[in-house]
Scaffold this motif. Structure first.
Motif, short mmCIF file in Angstrom:
data_model
loop_
_atom_site.label_atom_id
_atom_site.label_comp_id
_atom_site.label_asym_id
_atom_site.label_seq_id
_atom_site.Cartn_x
_atom_site.Cartn_y
_atom_site.Cartn_z
N CYS A 263 0.82 -1.22 0.00
CA CYS A 263 0.00 0.00 0.00
C CYS A 263 0.85 1.27 0.00
O CYS A 263 0.38 2.33 0.44
CB CYS A 263 -0.99 -0.01 1.17
SG CYS A 263 -2.22 -1.31 1.05
N LEU A 264 2.10 1.15 -0.43
CA LEU A 264 2.99 2.31 -0.51
C LEU A 264 2.80 3.02 -1.84
O LEU A 264 2.75 2.38 -2.89
CB LEU A 264 4.45 1.85 -0.37
CG LEU A 264 5.53 2.91 -0.59
CD1 LEU A 264 5.46 3.99 0.49
CD2 LEU A 264 6.93 2.28 -0.59
N THR A 265 2.69 4.34 -1.78
CA THR A 265 2.58 5.13 -3.01
C THR A 265 4.00 5.48 -3.48
O THR A 265 4.98 5.02 -2.91
CB THR A 265 1.81 6.44 -2.75
OG1 THR A 265 2.61 7.27 -1.89
CG2 THR A 265 0.46 6.17 -2.10
N LYS A 266 4.09 6.38 -4.44
CA LYS A 266 5.44 6.73 -4.93
C LYS A 266 6.18 7.60 -3.91
O LYS A 266 7.39 7.77 -4.00
CB LYS A 266 5.36 7.42 -6.29
CG LYS A 266 4.86 8.85 -6.25
CD LYS A 266 5.04 9.52 -7.60
CE LYS A 266 4.80 11.02 -7.47
NZ LYS A 266 4.77 11.77 -8.68
N ASP A 267 5.48 8.11 -2.90
CA ASP A 267 6.13 8.87 -1.83
C ASP A 267 6.38 7.91 -0.65
O ASP A 267 5.44 7.27 -0.17
CB ASP A 267 5.20 10.01 -1.38
CG ASP A 267 5.87 10.93 -0.37
OD1 ASP A 267 5.85 12.15 -0.59
OD2 ASP A 267 6.39 10.42 0.66
N PRO A 268 7.63 7.80 -0.18
CA PRO A 268 7.93 6.79 0.85
C PRO A 268 7.20 6.98 2.17
O PRO A 268 7.14 6.07 2.99
CB PRO A 268 9.45 6.93 1.05
CG PRO A 268 9.83 8.24 0.46
CD PRO A 268 8.82 8.54 -0.60
N ALA A 269 6.61 8.17 2.40
CA ALA A 269 5.92 8.41 3.66
C ALA A 269 4.40 8.46 3.48
O ALA A 269 3.67 8.77 4.42
CB ALA A 269 6.41 9.72 4.28
N ILE A 270 3.91 8.16 2.28
CA ILE A 270 2.46 8.20 2.05
C ILE A 270 1.97 6.81 1.60
O ILE A 270 2.46 6.24 0.62
CB ILE A 270 2.06 9.25 0.99
CG1 ILE A 270 2.55 10.64 1.41
CG2 ILE A 270 0.55 9.26 0.79
CD1 ILE A 270 2.18 11.77 0.45
N PHE A 271 1.00 6.30 2.36
CA PHE A 271 0.44 4.97 2.10
C PHE A 271 -1.04 5.15 1.77
O PHE A 271 -1.64 6.17 2.12
CB PHE A 271 0.64 4.09 3.34
CG PHE A 271 2.11 3.97 3.70
CD1 PHE A 271 2.86 2.89 3.27
CD2 PHE A 271 2.75 4.97 4.43
CE1 PHE A 271 4.21 2.81 3.56
CE2 PHE A 271 4.10 4.90 4.73
CZ PHE A 271 4.84 3.81 4.30
N VAL A 272 -1.61 4.17 1.08
CA VAL A 272 -3.00 4.32 0.66
C VAL A 272 -3.77 3.05 0.96
O VAL A 272 -3.24 1.95 0.85
CB VAL A 272 -3.08 4.69 -0.86
CG1 VAL A 272 -2.41 3.62 -1.72
CG2 VAL A 272 -4.52 4.90 -1.30
N ALA A 273 -5.02 3.21 1.37
CA ALA A 273 -5.84 2.05 1.74
C ALA A 273 -7.29 2.27 1.34
O ALA A 273 -7.81 3.38 1.41
CB ALA A 273 -5.76 1.84 3.26
N GLY A 274 -7.93 1.18 0.90
CA GLY A 274 -9.38 1.22 0.67
C GLY A 274 -9.77 1.57 -0.76
O GLY A 274 -9.00 1.40 -1.71
N ASP A 275 -10.98 2.08 -0.89
CA ASP A 275 -11.58 2.29 -2.21
C ASP A 275 -10.86 3.32 -3.08
O ASP A 275 -11.06 3.36 -4.29
CB ASP A 275 -13.04 2.76 -2.05
CG ASP A 275 -14.00 1.61 -1.81
OD1 ASP A 275 -13.52 0.48 -1.56
OD2 ASP A 275 -15.22 1.83 -1.89
N CYS A 276 -10.03 4.19 -2.47
CA CYS A 276 -9.34 5.19 -3.29
C CYS A 276 -8.08 4.61 -3.93
O CYS A 276 -7.38 5.27 -4.67
CB CYS A 276 -8.98 6.43 -2.46
SG CYS A 276 -7.89 6.10 -1.07
N ARG A 277 -7.81 3.33 -3.64
CA ARG A 277 -6.61 2.67 -4.15
C ARG A 277 -6.95 1.89 -5.42
O ARG A 277 -8.05 1.34 -5.52
CB ARG A 277 -6.11 1.73 -3.04
CG ARG A 277 -4.98 0.88 -3.39
CD ARG A 277 -4.50 0.08 -2.18
NE ARG A 277 -3.48 -0.81 -2.66
CZ ARG A 277 -3.57 -2.13 -2.68
NH1 ARG A 277 -4.62 -2.73 -2.17
NH2 ARG A 277 -2.61 -2.85 -3.18
N THR A 278 -6.02 1.81 -6.36
CA THR A 278 -6.24 1.01 -7.56
C THR A 278 -6.32 -0.46 -7.18
O THR A 278 -5.36 -1.02 -6.65
CB THR A 278 -5.07 1.22 -8.55
OG1 THR A 278 -4.98 2.61 -8.86
CG2 THR A 278 -5.28 0.43 -9.82
#
Ligand SMILES: Cc1cc2nc3c(=O)[nH]c(=O)nc-3n(C[C@H](O)[C@H](O)[C@H](O)COP(=O)(O)OP(=O)(O)OC[C@H]3O[C@@H](n4cnc5c(N)ncnc54)[C@H](O)[C@@H]3O)c2cc1C
Length: 306
Positions: A263-278
């Protein structure tokens, strides 16, 4: 002065609240920022029957239980709308409509909202005859006649699921043909209890005793008629709520946030979870799974950079 946390979670739906629980249990300080009602889309579901551990529970009740769990673990929650996430000394500066917060890591769990038709009567009947989710609500219409508004892949998938339990499914599509995959179209047409009307728009809804009356307008002739259904499913797409971070993460052509398996995005300190994720499956259980994964990855990032 901005207050400081280990982890800032943006969005208080099932993904964000699960992320908060996992980060709190890893002894991190956590702030959940929610712009509306904690619980997210769960609040729109009158009856959830596929979340493990509860054979039947209302979305509102389940949302309350999630919030209670976060507060019980010592989490902080603020009702604010996040406007942007930028770099700052010591982490990420999260600006809201109310102030500023700093987090060493951020979990974006802003979910998605279903695209609405924006016609009269729609808002009032959401969850009371109008639904967005055949997986969730299809069983309520077993043996009944339902309409599906839309003609793409998601509309066809919803319609196919409904055709297996409803007496009849009617697709209402504004274009002259389906826009979904041919295989789905063929499958839909092969069912004995389906029909489709093309070149029509839905211009309004009203409730009539136990049915939903749908105003259907023929685009070519401008003629309007009212058709009655037991329920209506709107499947004209989801709008991911990636706005506040869209400039700092990678999004795909639909606007959902691209991440790896952690769930890591291209920014090492930003993670993504749930419906907003591909991803493919957007449900409460998958949102929770993402929340746990993202939070633990965020905690590992914080520990590695301490
Ligand atoms: C009517 C309906 C019935 C459903 N029924 C079921 C069901 O029975 N079973 C099932 O498993 N799934 C069901 N779903 C799907 C399920 O609810 C979603 O997959 C799940 O809620 C996604 O969780 P999430 O946390 O990713 O996002 P969401 O639930 O969308 O939560 C995101 C939260 O982030 C907040 N937010 C967004 N932007 C910002 C911002 N800028 N600042 C602060 N906060 C922000 C939103 O207000 C929202 O509360 C249903 C959905 C609907 C609409």
């Amino acid at each position: 002065m901005a207050d400081k946390y280990d982890v800032i979670v943006i969005g208080g739906g099932p993904a964000g609240l699960t992320a908060a629980i996992y980060a709190l249990r890893a002894n991190k300080s956590v702030l959940v920022i929610e712009k509306g009602n904690a619980g997210g889309q769960m609040n729109f579901s009158p009856c959830i029957e596929n979340y493990p551990g509860f054979t039947k529970i209302s979305g509102l009740e389940l949302a309350d239980k999630f919030v209670e769990h976060v507060l019980d673990q010592g989490g902080n929650m603020e009702i604010e709308e996040v406007l942007s996430v930028t770099d700052t000394e010591g982490g990420k500066l999260v600006k809201t409509d109310f102030g500023e917060h700093i987090g060493k890591a951020v979990v974006v769990a802003t979910g998605a909202r279903h695209r609405l038709l924006g016609v009269p009567g729609e808002d009032a009947l959401l969850g009371k005859g109008i639904s967005f989710c055949a997986v969730c609500d299809g069983a309520f219409y077993a043996g009944k006649h339902v309409a599906v508004v839309g003609g793409g892949n998601s509309a066809l998938q919803e319609a196919l699921l409904l055709a297996d339990q409803c007496s009849k499914v009617t697709i209402l599509q504004n274009l002259e043909d389906f826009t979904g995959e041919q295989k789905l179209v063929e499958l839909y047409r092969s069912k004995g209890n389906t029909e489709a009307f093309f070149g029509v728009t839905v211009s309004g809804f009203s409730q009539n005793a136990h049915t939903v009356d749908v105003k259907v307008k023929n685009i070519a002739t401008d003629e309007e008629e009212v058709r009655s259904f037991d329920g209506v499913f709107i499947a004209i797409g989801l709008i991911p709520e990636s706005g506040p971070v869209k400039d700092v993460v990678e999004t795909d052509k639909y606007g959902t946030i691209v991440s790896d398996e952690k769930c890591l995005t291209k920014d090492p300190a930003i993670f993504v979870a749930g419906d907003c994720r591909t991803k493919n499956v957007r449900q409460i259980s998958t949102a929770c799974a993402d929340g746990a994964t993202a939070a633990l990855a965020a905690c590992r990032y914080i520990d590695a950079n301490a």
